[in-house]
Design a protein around this motif. Structure first.
Motif, PDB file in Angstrom:
ATOM      1  N   UNK A   1      46.990   4.709  87.411  1.00  0.00           N
ATOM      2  CA  UNK A   1      46.665   3.497  88.026  1.00  0.00           C
ATOM      3  C   UNK A   1      46.118   4.004  89.671  1.00  0.00           C
ATOM      4  N   UNK A   2      46.721   4.932  90.208  1.00  0.00           N
ATOM      5  CA  UNK A   2      46.181   5.593  91.379  1.00  0.00           C
ATOM      6  C   UNK A   2      44.787   5.880  91.429  1.00  0.00           C
ATOM      7  N   UNK A   3      44.444   6.629  90.238  1.00  0.00           N
ATOM      8  CA  UNK A   3      43.101   7.123  90.156  1.00  0.00           C
ATOM      9  C   UNK A   3      42.022   5.756  89.925  1.00  0.00           C
ATOM     10  N   UNK A   4      42.611   4.879  89.133  1.00  0.00           N
ATOM     11  CA  UNK A   4      41.704   3.474  89.129  1.00  0.00           C
ATOM     12  C   UNK A   4      41.724   2.792  90.381  1.00  0.00           C
ATOM     13  N   UNK A   5      42.518   2.931  91.280  1.00  0.00           N
ATOM     14  CA  UNK A   5      42.383   2.165  92.303  1.00  0.00           C
ATOM     15  C   UNK A   5      41.427   3.079  93.183  1.00  0.00           C
ATOM     16  N   UNK A   6      41.522   4.358  93.309  1.00  0.00           N
ATOM     17  CA  UNK A   6      40.569   5.178  94.026  1.00  0.00           C
ATOM     18  C   UNK A   6      38.856   5.083  93.464  1.00  0.00           C
ATOM     19  N   UNK A   7      39.032   4.665  92.047  1.00  0.00           N
ATOM     20  CA  UNK A   7      37.651   4.476  91.356  1.00  0.00           C
ATOM     21  C   UNK A   7      37.178   3.126  91.794  1.00  0.00           C
ATOM     22  N   UNK A   8      38.156   2.292  91.880  1.00  0.00           N
ATOM     23  CA  UNK A   8      37.488   0.958  92.350  1.00  0.00           C
ATOM     24  C   UNK A   8      36.857   0.820  93.576  1.00  0.00           C
ATOM     25  N   UNK A   9      37.620   1.633  94.605  1.00  0.00           N
ATOM     26  CA  UNK A   9      37.393   1.727  95.952  1.00  0.00           C
ATOM     27  C   UNK A   9      36.026   2.329  95.964  1.00  0.00           C
ATOM     28  N   UNK A  10      35.567   3.387  95.217  1.00  0.00           N
ATOM     29  CA  UNK A  10      34.663   4.222  95.124  1.00  0.00           C
ATOM     30  C   UNK A  10      33.504   3.302  94.675  1.00  0.00           C
ATOM     31  N   UNK A  11      33.952   2.304  93.883  1.00  0.00           N
ATOM     32  CA  UNK A  11      32.708   1.358  93.316  1.00  0.00           C
ATOM     33  C   UNK A  11      32.271   0.445  94.456  1.00  0.00           C
ATOM     34  N   UNK A  12      33.170   0.085  95.215  1.00  0.00           N
ATOM     35  CA  UNK A  12      32.900  -1.085  96.351  1.00  0.00           C
ATOM     36  C   UNK A  12      31.956  -0.116  97.418  1.00  0.00           C
TER      37      UNK A  12
ATOM     38  N   UNK B   1      31.928   9.212  96.375  1.00  0.00           N
ATOM     39  CA  UNK B   1      32.465   9.881  95.390  1.00  0.00           C
ATOM     40  C   UNK B   1      33.517  10.885  95.873  1.00  0.00           C
ATOM     41  N   UNK B   2      34.445  11.441  95.336  1.00  0.00           N
ATOM     42  CA  UNK B   2      35.562  12.503  96.264  1.00  0.00           C
ATOM     43  C   UNK B   2      34.562  13.587  96.744  1.00  0.00           C
ATOM     44  N   UNK B   3      34.941  13.566  98.016  1.00  0.00           N
ATOM     45  CA  UNK B   3      34.442  14.765  98.642  1.00  0.00           C
ATOM     46  C   UNK B   3      32.771  14.525  98.907  1.00  0.00           C
ATOM     47  N   UNK B   4      32.227  13.286  98.627  1.00  0.00           N
ATOM     48  CA  UNK B   4      30.736  13.101  98.708  1.00  0.00           C
ATOM     49  C   UNK B   4      30.536  11.947  99.258  1.00  0.00           C
ATOM     50  N   UNK B   5      29.603  12.163 100.427  1.00  0.00           N
ATOM     51  CA  UNK B   5      29.270  11.085 101.229  1.00  0.00           C
ATOM     52  C   UNK B   5      27.650  11.042 101.184  1.00  0.00           C
TER      53      UNK B   5
ATOM     54  N   UNK C   1      26.674   5.345  87.548  1.00  0.00           N
ATOM     55  CA  UNK C   1      27.071   5.502  85.986  1.00  0.00           C
ATOM     56  C   UNK C   1      27.990   6.301  85.522  1.00  0.00           C
ATOM     57  N   UNK C   2      28.295   7.384  86.537  1.00  0.00           N
ATOM     58  CA  UNK C   2      29.530   8.341  86.218  1.00  0.00           C
ATOM     59  C   UNK C   2      30.761   7.613  86.740  1.00  0.00           C
ATOM     60  N   UNK C   3      30.589   7.028  87.713  1.00  0.00           N
ATOM     61  CA  UNK C   3      31.842   6.235  88.229  1.00  0.00           C
ATOM     62  C   UNK C   3      32.167   5.263  87.109  1.00  0.00           C
ATOM     63  N   UNK C   4      31.458   4.367  86.602  1.00  0.00           N
ATOM     64  CA  UNK C   4      31.600   3.708  85.324  1.00  0.00           C
ATOM     65  C   UNK C   4      32.265   4.189  84.085  1.00  0.00           C
ATOM     66  N   UNK C   5      31.722   5.575  83.810  1.00  0.00           N
ATOM     67  CA  UNK C   5      32.416   6.062  82.948  1.00  0.00           C
ATOM     68  C   UNK C   5      33.786   6.596  83.057  1.00  0.00           C
ATOM     69  N   UNK C   6      33.835   7.086  84.066  1.00  0.00           N
ATOM     70  CA  UNK C   6      35.328   7.590  84.672  1.00  0.00           C
ATOM     71  C   UNK C   6      36.158   6.316  84.545  1.00  0.00           C
ATOM     72  N   UNK C   7      35.790   5.064  85.046  1.00  0.00           N
ATOM     73  CA  UNK C   7      36.430   3.965  85.029  1.00  0.00           C
ATOM     74  C   UNK C   7      37.283   3.620  83.676  1.00  0.00           C
TER      75      UNK C   7
END
Length: 297
Positions: free
Chosen positions: A53-64, A165-169, A242-248
């Motif tokens: 769930x924590x990974x999902x919240x992080x993924x959702x934040x990256x999505x925003x 993305x993690x460690x990517x700006x 696209x990668x974030x959607x696959x991860x989600x």
């Protein structure tokens, strides 16, 4: 050991309560769809679910962040694409004005051409002040418009950065000076060029028109380069999204495997527990010793 009626009664009721609790748990699993009703049911599964769930919240934040980055890039790309179309029109007008035939040498024709160029300049100035929300796309981190009414750059050199993305700006903005040119130079920015071109066309000065056509071509190349930069960043954002959607999807599947119950198995288990409870009731009714009240009836 002497077995009394009260001991037998308490033991039977305890077993019935245990059976009833199992029935209730099985029915609750079937109705809620959750494999574990309490953390104590499976501490390891609970820990895994919390991590997922924590990974999902992080993924959702990256999505925003990705969506916001895409909004910036789409706005800039749309603005610059429209700007290139306007510059092509301005170049066509300059070519027509440079032609001394077809009435271009007449004052009324030159006035009309100059008015069209100034109109294009006004449209480009509006494009240069394109905004996302209340922030100008081309002004860096400065508030307000990127260019003032004279065509001078009013922004700063700041970058708009999004953590996608993690460690990517990624920098999602292009400065107005990079897209529309820099004022104060020999050629000036795009708005300086169009000002001089309109004046040259109105005056019917072929030498000045030719010089500004060269400057206009250079300004077009500058805007094309900025558009290419925006396009490359947009493609990069698309790939990351696209990668974030696959991860989600992977995380959601992983969470479902940990938390969700097999509904068919849950229904079968619920029916088994119900049958066991009914059987327990029937057995209890037979083995509980009769009381004095039973004899007094």
């Amino acid at each position: 050991m002497r077995v009394t009626n009260s001991m037998m009664l308490r033991s039977t009721l305890r077993d019935l309560n245990t059976s009833l609790g199992r029935l209730q748990d099985s029915q609750q699993r079937a109705t809620t769809g959750r494999a574990n009703l309490r953390m104590s049911d499976s501490p390891s599964a609970t820990a895994a679910a919390m991590g997922t769930r924590q990974d999902l919240r992080r993924n959702e934040q990256m999505g925003r962040e990705l969506q916001d980055a895409k909004s910036w890039l789409d706005a800039a790309d749309s603005a610059l694409t429209g700007g290139l179309t306007l510059l092509s029109r301005a170049n066509d007008i300059a070519l027509a004005a440079a032609n001394t035939g077809g009435g271009a040498s007449q004052p009324a024709a030159r006035e009309a051409y100059a008015a069209q160029i100034r109109s294009i300049r006004a449209e480009l100035l509006s494009i240069a002040n394109t905004k996302v929300g209340d922030r100008s796309v081309f002004s860096g981190n400065a508030a307000g418009n990127a260019f003032d009414t004279t065509g001078a750059y009013a922004g700063d050199s700041g970058s708009v950065v999004r953590d996608v993305a993690p460690s990517l700006s990624i920098t999602v903005n292009v400065l107005g000076t990079a897209a529309f040119g820099t004022g104060g130079t020999a050629a000036g920015n795009l708005f300086d060029v169009l000002d001089r071109l309109a004046t040259a066309v109105q005056a019917g000065d072929p030498t000045a028109i030719a010089a500004e056509q060269t400057n206009l071509a250079s300004a077009t190349n500058t805007m094309s380069s900025a558009t290419a930069t925006i396009g490359a960043q947009g493609e990069r954002i698309e790939d990351i999204a696209n990668r974030a959607a696959d991860d989600r999807l992977r995380l959601q599947t992983q969470l479902s495997n940990v938390e969700d119950v097999d509904i068919v198995q849950a229904l079968i288990e619920s029916k088994e527990q119900e049958t066991r409870y009914q059987a327990s009731l029937q057995v209890a009714a037979k083995i509980i010793p009769p009381s004095l009240m039973d004899f007094l009836r």
